[in-house]
Design a protein around this motif. Structure first.
Motif, PDB file in Angstrom:
ATOM      1  N   LEU A   1       7.474  45.350  37.495  1.00 38.38           N
ATOM      2  CA  LEU A   1       7.753  45.936  36.189  1.00 38.38           C
ATOM      3  C   LEU A   1       6.477  46.132  35.374  1.00 38.38           C
ATOM      4  N   ALA A   2       5.634  45.104  35.310  1.00 38.48           N
ATOM      5  CA  ALA A   2       4.422  45.173  34.491  1.00 38.48           C
ATOM      6  C   ALA A   2       3.445  46.246  34.986  1.00 38.48           C
ATOM      7  N   PRO A   3       3.081  46.280  36.287  1.00 39.82           N
ATOM      8  CA  PRO A   3       2.158  47.337  36.730  1.00 39.82           C
ATOM      9  C   PRO A   3       2.736  48.740  36.610  1.00 39.82           C
ATOM     10  N   TYR A   4       4.030  48.901  36.894  1.00 42.27           N
ATOM     11  CA  TYR A   4       4.653  50.212  36.738  1.00 42.27           C
ATOM     12  C   TYR A   4       4.700  50.631  35.272  1.00 42.27           C
ATOM     13  N   ALA A   5       4.960  49.669  34.376  1.00 44.15           N
ATOM     14  CA  ALA A   5       4.987  49.981  32.946  1.00 44.15           C
ATOM     15  C   ALA A   5       3.601  50.413  32.470  1.00 44.15           C
ATOM     16  N   LEU A   6       2.549  49.694  32.916  1.00 43.79           N
ATOM     17  CA  LEU A   6       1.185  50.095  32.567  1.00 43.79           C
ATOM     18  C   LEU A   6       0.842  51.454  33.156  1.00 43.79           C
ATOM     19  N   TYR A   7       1.317  51.719  34.368  1.00 40.85           N
ATOM     20  CA  TYR A   7       1.077  53.011  35.014  1.00 40.85           C
ATOM     21  C   TYR A   7       1.738  54.141  34.227  1.00 40.85           C
ATOM     22  N   ALA A   8       2.994  53.933  33.841  1.00 45.62           N
ATOM     23  CA  ALA A   8       3.703  54.951  33.067  1.00 45.62           C
ATOM     24  C   ALA A   8       3.048  55.161  31.710  1.00 45.62           C
ATOM     25  N   MET A   9       2.656  54.078  31.044  1.00 41.99           N
ATOM     26  CA  MET A   9       2.001  54.177  29.734  1.00 41.99           C
ATOM     27  C   MET A   9       0.690  54.946  29.851  1.00 41.99           C
ATOM     28  N   SER A  10      -0.089  54.686  30.885  1.00 39.30           N
ATOM     29  CA  SER A  10      -1.377  55.355  31.058  1.00 39.30           C
ATOM     30  C   SER A  10      -1.198  56.845  31.345  1.00 39.30           C
ATOM     31  N   ILE A  11      -0.221  57.180  32.188  1.00 39.91           N
ATOM     32  CA  ILE A  11       0.030  58.591  32.492  1.00 39.91           C
ATOM     33  C   ILE A  11       0.483  59.331  31.242  1.00 39.91           C
ATOM     34  N   LEU A  12       1.382  58.723  30.472  1.00 41.58           N
ATOM     35  CA  LEU A  12       1.857  59.362  29.244  1.00 41.58           C
ATOM     36  C   LEU A  12       0.715  59.547  28.246  1.00 41.58           C
ATOM     37  N   SER A  13      -0.146  58.529  28.124  1.00 42.95           N
ATOM     38  CA  SER A  13      -1.278  58.642  27.215  1.00 42.95           C
ATOM     39  C   SER A  13      -2.223  59.755  27.649  1.00 42.95           C
ATOM     40  N   THR A  14      -2.461  59.887  28.968  1.00 48.09           N
ATOM     41  CA  THR A  14      -3.303  60.970  29.474  1.00 48.09           C
ATOM     42  C   THR A  14      -2.702  62.335  29.163  1.00 48.09           C
ATOM     43  N   ILE A  15      -1.400  62.473  29.364  1.00 47.02           N
ATOM     44  CA  ILE A  15      -0.725  63.740  29.078  1.00 47.02           C
ATOM     45  C   ILE A  15      -0.847  64.090  27.601  1.00 47.02           C
ATOM     46  N   TYR A  16      -0.599  63.120  26.731  1.00 48.97           N
ATOM     47  CA  TYR A  16      -0.675  63.394  25.294  1.00 48.97           C
ATOM     48  C   TYR A  16      -2.102  63.732  24.867  1.00 48.97           C
ATOM     49  N   ASN A  17      -3.082  63.115  25.515  1.00 51.09           N
ATOM     50  CA  ASN A  17      -4.474  63.432  25.198  1.00 51.09           C
ATOM     51  C   ASN A  17      -4.844  64.837  25.653  1.00 51.09           C
ATOM     52  N   LEU A  18      -4.372  65.243  26.819  1.00 47.73           N
ATOM     53  CA  LEU A  18      -4.636  66.601  27.294  1.00 47.73           C
ATOM     54  C   LEU A  18      -4.030  67.637  26.349  1.00 47.73           C
ATOM     55  N   VAL A  19      -2.816  67.360  25.875  1.00 47.63           N
ATOM     56  CA  VAL A  19      -2.179  68.262  24.924  1.00 47.63           C
ATOM     57  C   VAL A  19      -2.944  68.281  23.600  1.00 47.63           C
ATOM     58  N   SER A  20      -3.390  67.110  23.144  1.00 46.02           N
ATOM     59  CA  SER A  20      -4.142  67.022  21.883  1.00 46.02           C
ATOM     60  C   SER A  20      -5.455  67.789  21.967  1.00 46.02           C
ATOM     61  N   ILE A  21      -6.151  67.685  23.096  1.00 48.02           N
ATOM     62  CA  ILE A  21      -7.411  68.406  23.271  1.00 48.02           C
ATOM     63  C   ILE A  21      -7.165  69.909  23.267  1.00 48.02           C
TER      64      ILE A  21
ATOM     65  N   VAL B   1      -4.346  61.003  15.499  1.00 48.71           N
ATOM     66  CA  VAL B   1      -3.706  61.537  16.703  1.00 48.71           C
ATOM     67  C   VAL B   1      -3.814  60.545  17.854  1.00 48.71           C
ATOM     68  N   VAL B   2      -4.992  59.937  18.020  1.00 50.34           N
ATOM     69  CA  VAL B   2      -5.183  58.947  19.086  1.00 50.34           C
ATOM     70  C   VAL B   2      -4.245  57.762  18.881  1.00 50.34           C
ATOM     71  N   PHE B   3      -4.127  57.297  17.648  1.00 54.68           N
ATOM     72  CA  PHE B   3      -3.237  56.169  17.351  1.00 54.68           C
ATOM     73  C   PHE B   3      -1.782  56.522  17.671  1.00 54.68           C
ATOM     74  N   ILE B   4      -1.354  57.712  17.264  1.00 51.39           N
ATOM     75  CA  ILE B   4       0.027  58.136  17.534  1.00 51.39           C
ATOM     76  C   ILE B   4       0.261  58.272  19.038  1.00 51.39           C
ATOM     77  N   ASN B   5      -0.725  58.821  19.759  1.00 50.36           N
ATOM     78  CA  ASN B   5      -0.582  58.972  21.213  1.00 50.36           C
ATOM     79  C   ASN B   5      -0.357  57.632  21.897  1.00 50.36           C
ATOM     80  N   TRP B   6      -1.148  56.634  21.518  1.00 46.58           N
ATOM     81  CA  TRP B   6      -1.025  55.329  22.162  1.00 46.58           C
ATOM     82  C   TRP B   6       0.257  54.614  21.764  1.00 46.58           C
ATOM     83  N   VAL B   7       0.667  54.748  20.514  1.00 46.21           N
ATOM     84  CA  VAL B   7       1.923  54.122  20.069  1.00 46.21           C
ATOM     85  C   VAL B   7       3.100  54.723  20.832  1.00 46.21           C
TER      86      VAL B   7
END
Length: 281
Positions: free
Chosen positions: A57-77, A103-109
């Motif tokens: 659960l923990a590694p998959y949750a971190l994996y999902a969080m990181s992928i979502l953060s990357t996607i939101y950053n690509l959209v923000s850029i 924007v960075v704060f909102i992306n991570w939240v």
């Protein structure tokens, strides 16, 4: 790490877009780390990653969080680049550093909230129904909940932003040509922006489309895990490799490609041998 270090120690690179670049590099770093964590768990106990367990659960949750953060950053850029091109006509759209920080704060939240939902109870540890075959013990409905909306966001919004950038540059070039001004530099810039924008969008598409397609296949699959072994898990590993390649490609496209950052990296390298010359550069 090189991208983050270079932009932090170089003061004249502390622009609003640099905040988004550093945050993108941080998201890619977390994605690579979580992928490495999952790989080590697979090496130590393959059945754990195939049939699922509480330890995943923990590694998959971190994996999902990181992928979502990357996607939101690509959209923000993509949106920031569009506003940067359009700001000469509409100055109210000027992006400041505080805007990028917000924007960075909102992306991570948002990424943390959606990625950690399985840790808060939205998982299938105690029930056999609706369990994911690819990412057990995640639930299929959870994967659909985060995959479909984010697939639309990651593919549609950047495509719209980059197409608008190309259209704006084309209109300005035609306007300059109508007034008899030189358009050679503008034409070169338009071609470069168009090529880079298309490459960025295709890299995102190639990297994440198989992952989203796997979620859809997972949702429509009614076979047990034993019947799908090992083909479905080879496919899962291939999607993870593509996501990792996206993490390697992002710094090259967004930060290491510009001549400015390349010059700064060279200056930092020369600093230990010739401080005066590096400061002059």
């Amino acid at each position: 790490c090189t991208v983050i270090f270079t932009r932090l120690v170089t003061k004249d690179l502390h622009k609003p877009i640099s905040i988004l670049f550093c945050n993108l590099a941080l998201s890619d770093l977390f994605t690579s780390f979580s992928g490495f964590w999952i790989s080590m768990l697979f090496i130590s106990n393959p059945d754990m990653t195939i049939f699922g367990s509480k330890d995943m659960l923990a590694p998959y949750a971190l994996y999902a969080m990181s992928i979502l953060s990357t996607i939101y950053n690509l959209v923000s850029i993509a949106i920031e680049r569009y506003l940067a091109v359009a700001e000469s006509m509409r100055t109210r759209l000027r992006v400041a550093r505080k805007h990028c920080i917000i924007v960075v704060f909102i992306n991570w939240v948002l990424a943390s909230l959606l990625g950690c939902l399985p840790l808060m109870g939205w998982n299938c540890l105690d029930m056999e129904k609706h369990i994911s075959v690819l990412y057990s013990p995640f639930c299929v409905n959870y994967l659909i909940f985060i995959a479909i909306p984010n697939a639309v966001v990651s593919f549609v919004l950047p495509l719209f932003a980059y197409l608008r950038i190309i259209i704006i540059l084309r209109k300005r070039k035609l306007r300059m040509k109508a007034h008899g001004q030189a358009t050679g530099t503008y034409k070169s810039a338009e071609i470069q922006v168009a090529r880079t924008s298309i490459f960025i969008w295709f890299l995102t598409l190639i990297s994440y489309a198989p992952f989203f397609a796997g979620v859809i296949v997972d949702a429509t699959n009614y076979q047990c895990q034993i019947d799908l072994y090992p083909d479905i898990y080879i496919f899962r590993n291939c999607t993870a490799m593509l996501i990792t390649m996206n993490c390697l490609g992002n710094p090259i496209i967004y930060t290491l490609k510009p001549k400015t950052l390349g010059a700064k990296l060279k200056s930092l390298k020369c600093l230990s041998t010739n401080r005066v010359r590096a400061c002059t550069i």
